[in-house]
Design a protein around this motif. Structure first.
Motif, short mmCIF file in Angstrom:
data_model
loop_
_atom_site.label_atom_id
_atom_site.label_comp_id
_atom_site.label_asym_id
_atom_site.label_seq_id
_atom_site.Cartn_x
_atom_site.Cartn_y
_atom_site.Cartn_z
N TYR A 52 0.78 -1.24 0.00
CA TYR A 52 0.00 0.00 0.00
C TYR A 52 0.80 1.29 0.00
CZ TYR A 52 -3.88 -3.11 1.19
OH TYR A 52 -4.80 -4.10 1.18
N ILE A 56 -10.82 4.96 3.18
CA ILE A 56 -10.68 5.81 2.01
C ILE A 56 -12.05 6.37 1.61
CG2 ILE A 56 -10.17 5.76 -0.48
CD1 ILE A 56 -7.89 3.73 0.30
N GLY A 73 -12.99 9.10 3.72
CA GLY A 73 -12.05 10.23 3.69
C GLY A 73 -11.17 10.32 4.93
N THR A 120 -8.28 8.76 5.29
CA THR A 120 -6.86 8.69 4.97
C THR A 120 -6.66 9.11 3.52
OG1 THR A 120 -4.91 7.28 4.77
CG2 THR A 120 -7.02 6.25 4.30
N LYS A 121 -5.43 9.53 3.24
CA LYS A 121 -5.16 9.84 1.84
C LYS A 121 -4.67 8.59 1.13
CE LYS A 121 -0.51 11.50 2.63
NZ LYS A 121 0.47 12.52 2.32
N ILE A 122 -4.61 8.70 -0.19
CA ILE A 122 -4.15 7.55 -0.98
C ILE A 122 -2.87 7.95 -1.68
CG2 ILE A 122 -4.91 5.81 -2.65
CD1 ILE A 122 -7.70 7.25 -2.51
N PRO A 147 -1.82 5.51 1.64
CA PRO A 147 -1.76 5.88 3.06
C PRO A 147 -0.33 6.11 3.52
CG PRO A 147 -2.16 3.53 2.80
CD PRO A 147 -2.23 4.11 1.44
N GLU A 148 -0.20 6.92 4.57
CA GLU A 148 1.11 7.12 5.18
C GLU A 148 1.52 5.85 5.92
OE1 GLU A 148 3.19 9.66 5.21
OE2 GLU A 148 1.94 10.91 3.91
N TYR A 198 0.10 5.64 9.43
CA TYR A 198 -1.34 5.39 9.48
C TYR A 198 -1.61 3.90 9.28
CZ TYR A 198 -6.31 5.59 8.44
OH TYR A 198 -7.67 5.36 8.48
#
Lengths: 335, 476
Positions: A174, B412, B415, B417-419, B421-422, B425
Motif C-alpha cells: 500500500y 478511504i 475520507g 486517509t489519503k491515498i 496511506p502514510e 497510518y
C-alpha cells in the motif's frame, strides 16, 4: 474492561517467525563466503548469507507477487535484497539475549547503502534455522538515530523493531517507497564533498580557506614538507558539549596526480588558540562500505594528527571520521 | 483519565489454566484502597502509592501495606511479560518455556499485607491485629519495590525496573544457566561467542576461543555435512592445529585431551545466562525530557478507546472476520500441500499433511506421538512437515491482511486517509486490527499450541481448521 484489564500476550512473542534452512542454502553460503581475509570475516559472511537466503525464502512465500533480487553488497553484518521497488537490508546476528541489534552506520547514513527496511535476523547455525526478529522502516530508524549519539555502529534496542512482519507485507502493498526512504537526498544526509570540484575552484559551504582559521597565536599550518603545493581547505568540526568550546579543524589538502588521480592529505588541528588536541581523539579513513582503512589517535600533547597521504581515482568515495569517547562525526567525500 | 486497573488486578500462577498457566485475579482490598485514597488526589497515581508505601506522609502501617499491595498488583504484569520475553529471546528448540520461570518470580499471593521496615531492607508481615512480624516467605514483587528508587532524578519507569530485576533474579538466572542453552552443543556455543561475551574471561580462555574459531569455525563452513546440523566433536587434526596456534600465543597445552577439557570448561562458563544478556536498562534516555522513554514492548494499558469511527468500522468487519478466517485456512492448506509436493525431500509425505494436522488438532496428539503413526522418521521431520505454529502464523497474517484491506477501503471511502496511506497510518491501523483479531481468535490459538501436555485444542481457530481439514480430505 475488568475481565481483561491488560493486553498481555503478544502473538508474536508466543510464535516466532522461524524459517528452516535447506542444504542448498548452506552449500551456497559456503561457496560465497570463501576467500575472506580472516576466519572471523568468513564466519560473519557465512551467517550473512544464511540470513539473506532465509529472508529471501520468507519473502518469496509471503509476497509472491513482487520480484526479489539479491544485491551483491555484503559487508560487516549486513546484506541486501531488492524487493519490487523496495530495498531490504538484512542484519545477521547469532544472539539476541542482550536485546540489542548492531547496524553499521554506513548502511543507514550512506545514501547508496540506505534501505527501506532493516530486518533483524538471528541465525541458528546448528539448528539450521533462522528467526526473523523484526524489522524497522528507514524513517523510523532515522528518527531513532537522531536521538542517540553517533557511533560507528548503531546499537538499536531490539524492542524498537516491529515484531509484526506482516506490516512489511502491508507496506509493500500500500505504501509509496518514497514515503519511507526519500528518493531525493534529504538534508539529513551529510553532503558528500566533491573534491574533484576543488580543482576547478568550486567549494561547498563550510570549507574555508586556511587564512580564515589562522589566528596569530594558533599553531595552525599545514606544515609538513609534502603539502606545500595543492589546494587546501578546512572545516570546523564541533564534536559537542564534552569538549567545551574546543572546536577542531579538519584540514584537507588535494593534489592532482597522474592517471586521473587525486592525492589527499587529511589533518586534524585544534582551534581557538589551543596548542594541543585533546588526547585519544581518533581520526579514521573509512571505505565506502564503512571499513576502517587507516586510523590515527592523538596522544597527550599532539599539536595535530594526520592520516598517511593517499591517492585515489576520481569518483572514489571515502569518509573521514573523527571520534572521541562515544562521540563521532563522519564527513563523506568523493574524489 | 481513569486509574489503571493494573493496580488492583494481580497476575498469579494458575495451573488449572492449562493453556497459559497464569491468571489475573481481582484484589478487592487494592481496588478499595485506590478508590478511597488515591483516585480523588490530583497527580500521579503511582507516585502517590509509592509515597504511601514508603510511609512518607506518616501513613500508618495498614495504609502502607495496602498501597504496597496495589503496587505489587501493578508489577505482576511486567514480571509475567519479562518471563515471556525471555522465553521468546532464547529461540530455537529450547528445553523450557516461560511457565518454568514463573515460579521464581511470580510468587506473590496478592493477599498478605507486607511493609518494609524503616531502612527498606526487611520485609515485615502485617497481621489482622495490625502487628508486624518477620516474613517467612519473601515475595519477589516486594523485593522489586524495595530496590526501586522512585525519587531519584531521571529514574527509569517502574515497569522497566521490574523487567530488569526479573532478568536479574538469581534463581531464574540459575535455571536459565542450566536449561537455557541445553539445545546447543558446546561447539555451537563456542562458535557463536563474540568478544563482547569474552570481556570477563581470563586471557587463557580467550585464547582458547580464538584458536577454536580459527580452526573449528573455518572448517565448519567447509565441512558441514548436509542434513546433519549438530556440530561434531573437533577431530584430532583440528585439535593439533589449535595446539599449534596456542603455542604461537605462548600457551602450552600438550595433550589433546587437556585441550578438549579446557574448551569444555569455557563452554560450561558460556552457558551462564548473564554472559549473553544485557544488564543495562534498555529504555532510551531522552535528554530533552530528562527521563527515560518507556519501552514499547512492555505492557501498556489495553487500548480500548479506539476512535469512534474506527470502532464503527471494526463492528462492520467483525462479521467478516470469520469468512476471512475460513478463506485463509483453505488457502494455506492448499499452499502447504503443493509446497510439500514440490519438495524433493518431503513429497512422499505430502499426503500425510491433512491426517497429521487432524491427529494434532482433533486427537490432541503431540508431534512426537504423531511421527510413528504417519511413518515419519523423527520429531524434527514431523515438525518441519506439519509445523502447526507456522501454519497458524500464516493464517493469522493473511486474515490481518484481508481485514486491513477492507478497513482501508472503508477509510478511504470515508475520507479518513489519503491515498496511498502514510506508513504510520497503515501501521496504526494494522496494530488495531491485530489486537482485534488476536483477542477474537489467534491469542487462544497460539496459547493452545504452546501449552504443554494434556492440552485440548478447542479454540475457535481449531474448530474451523478441523472443519476445513475434513472437507478438504473428502475432496482429495
Amino acid at each position: 474492561m475488568l475481565d481483561n484489564p491488560v493486553k498481555l500476550t503478544n502473538f508474536k512473542l508466543l510464535l516466532s517467525e522461524t524459517v528452516s534452512m535447506g542444504e542448498k542454502s548452506f552449500e551456497q553460503a559456503k561457496l560465497m563466503s570463501q576467500h575472506n581475509r580472516s576466519e572471523a570475516e568468513q564466519w560473519q559472511k557465512y551467517l550473512n548469507y544464511l540470513a539473506l537466503f532465509g529472508v529471501e525464502g520468507w519473502l518469496t512465500q509471503r509476497i509472491p507477487e513482487l520480484p526479489i533480487n539479491r544485491e551483491s553488497i555484503n559487508f560487516l553484518n549486513v546484506s541486501y535484497l531488492k524487493l519490487g521497488n523496495f530495498r531490504v537490508c538484512v542484519i545477521a546476528t547469532e544472539n539476541v539475549l542482550d536485546e540489542v541489534i548492531t547496524i553499521p552506520q554506513s548502511s543507514i547514513k550512506n545514501p547508496e547503502l540506505a534501505a527501506h527496511f532493516y530486518i533483524a535476523v538471528e541465525v541458528l547455525e546448528e539448528a539450521e534455522e533462522i528467526i526473523i526478529r523484526g524489522f524497522l522502516r528507514y524513517d523510523e530508524l532515522q528518527n531513532y538515530c537522531h536521538q542517540v549519539n553517533l557511533l560507528e555502529y548503531y546499537q538499536i534496542p531490539l524492542e524498537k523493531f516491529d515484531l509484526e512482519l506482516n506490516h512489511l507485507i502491508l507496506y509493500c502493498h500500500y505504501v509509496e517507497p518514497s514515503a519511507i526512504l526519500p528518493v531525493i537526498k534529504s538534508n539529513f544526509w551529510e553532503k558528500t564533498t566533491k573534491l574533484s570540484q576543488w580543482v576547478q575552484g568550486v567549494f561547498d559551504e563550510g570549507w574555508l580557506t586556511l587564512e580564515s582559521f589562522i589566528s596569530p597565536e594558533a599553531n595552525l599550518a599545514l606544515s609538513t614538507r609534502n603539502v606545500t603545493t595543492g589546494i587546501k581547505r578546512g572545516k570546523l568540526i564541533d564534536l559537542g558539549m564534552q569538549l567545551g568550546r574546543n572546536n577542531l579543524a579538519l584540514l584537507v589538502n588535494i593534489t592532482e596526480e597522474a592517471e586521473n588521480k587525486l592525492g589527499v592529505l587529511i589533518q586534524l588541528h585544534p582551534t581557538h588558540g589551543e596548542r594541543y588536541l585533546p588526547a585519544n581523539l581518533q581520526l579514521s579513513l573509512l571505505s565506502k562500505s564503512g571499513k576502517v582503512l587507516q586510523e590515527v589517535e592523538s596522544r597527550a600533547q599532539d599539536n595535530y594528527i594526520q592520516l598517511k597521504h593517499f591517492k585515489g581515482e576520481v569518483g572514489v568515495y571515502f569518509s573521514i571520521s573523527v571520534k572521541i569517547l562515544n562521540l563521532s562525526i563522519v564527513e563523506n567525500f568523493v574524489l | 483519565m481513569g486509574t489503571s486497573s493494573r493496580y488492583w488486578n494481580i497476575w498469579r500462577i494458575n495451573l488449572q489454566n492449562e493453556k497459559v498457566g497464569y491468571k489475573s485475579y481481582l484484589v478487592p482490598p487494592a481496588q478499595e484502597f485506590v478508590a478511597k485514597e488515591v483516585v480523588n488526589q490530583t497527580g500521579d497515581t503511582q507516585a502517590a502509592l509509592l509515597s504511601y508505601f514508603h510511609g512518607k506522609n506518616s501513613a500508618e502501617a495498614r495504609v502502607r501495606a495496602q498501597a504496597g499491595l496495589c503496587l505489587r498488583c501493578y508489577i505482576s504484569n511486567p514480571i509475567l511479560k519479562a518471563c515471556q520475553k525471555i522465553d521468546n529471546l532464547f529461540g530455537g528448540d529450547k528445553s523450557f518455556t516461560y511457565r518454568d520461570l514463573l515460579s521464581f518470580v511470580l510468587n506473590d499471593d496478592g493477599k498478605t499485607l507486607v511493609i518494609l521496615d524503616s531502612d527498606r531492607k526487611t520485609q515485615l508481615v502485617l497481621n489482622d491485629n495490625n502487628q508486624v512480624q518477620p516474613i517467612t516467605y519473601k515475595f519477589f514483587s516486594v523485593k522489586v519495590l524495595q530496590t526501586f528508587k522512585s525519587d531519584s532524578h531521571s529514574r527509569m519507569s517502574l515497569d522497566n525496573w521490574t523487567y530488569l530485576q526479573t532478568k536479574q533474579n538469581p534463581e531464574l538466572k540459575d535455571f536459565l544457566s542450566e536449561f537455557g542453552f541445553q539445545h546447543l552443543s558446546d561447539w555451537a556455543l563456542l562458535n557463536r561467542t563474540r568478544p563482547k561475551q569474552l570481556e570477563r574471561f581470563s586471557l587463557l580462555h580467550r585464547h582458547l576461543v580464538e584458536v577454536f574459531h580459527i580452526v573449528y569455525r573455518r572448517d565448519r563452513v567447509q565441512q558441514r555435512q548436509a542434513g546433519i546440523g549438530k556440530c561434531p566433536d573437533p577431530n584430532n587434526t583440528q585439535l593439533q592445529e589449535m595446539i599449534k596456534h596456542l603455542q604461537e600465543r605462548g600457551v602450552i597445552i600438550n595433550a589433546t585431551l587437556d585441550l578438549i577439557k579446557g574448551l569444555k570448561e569455557v563452554a560450561r562458563i558460556l552457558r551462564q545466562y548473564d554472559i549473553w544478556s544485557s544488564r543495562e536498562p534498555l529504555e532510551v534516555y531522552d535528554p530533552d525530557a530528562k527521563s527515560y522513554t518507556p519501552r514499547g514492548d512492555l505492557p501498556t494499558d489495553f487500548l480500548n478507546e479506539l476512535e469512534l469511527e474506527q470502532r464503527e468500522i471494526l463492528d462492520l468487519l467483525h462479521s467478516s472476520l470469520k469468512s476471512a478466517l475460513c478463506e485463509a485456512i483453505n488457502k494455506e492448506i492448499h499452499e502447504r500441500i503443493s509446497t510439500l509436493e514440490k519438495s524433493k525431500k518431503y513429497s512422499p509425505l505430502a499426503k500425510q499433511f491433512i491426517p497429521g494436522l487432524q491427529l494434532y488438532y482433533e486427537k490432541g496428539l503431540s508431534l512426537k506421538e504423531i511421527a510413528p503413526i504417519l511413518g515419519m522418521t523423527s520429531w524434527d521431520q514431523t515438525r518441519r512437515i506439519l509445523n502447526p505454529g507456522e501454519f497458524l502464523t500464516k493464517v493469522r497474517d493473511f486474515c490481518v491482511q484481508q481485514v486491513v484491506k477492507r478497513m482501508l477501503e472503508l477509510a478511504i471511502e470515508k475520507g479518513l486517509t489519503k491515498i496511498p496511506p502514510e506508513p504510520d497510518y497503515l501501521k496504526t491501523l494494522a496494530e488495531e486490527v491485530e489486537t482485534f483479531v488476536d483477542e477474537e481468535i489467534f491469542k487462544e490459538a497460539a496459547e493452545e499450541i504452546r501449552a504443554g501436555k494434556n492440552r485440548s485444542m478447542d479454540s475457535l481457530y481449531a474448530q474451523q481448521l478441523c472443519i476445513a481439514l475434513k472437507n478438504t480430505h473428502q475432496c482429495v
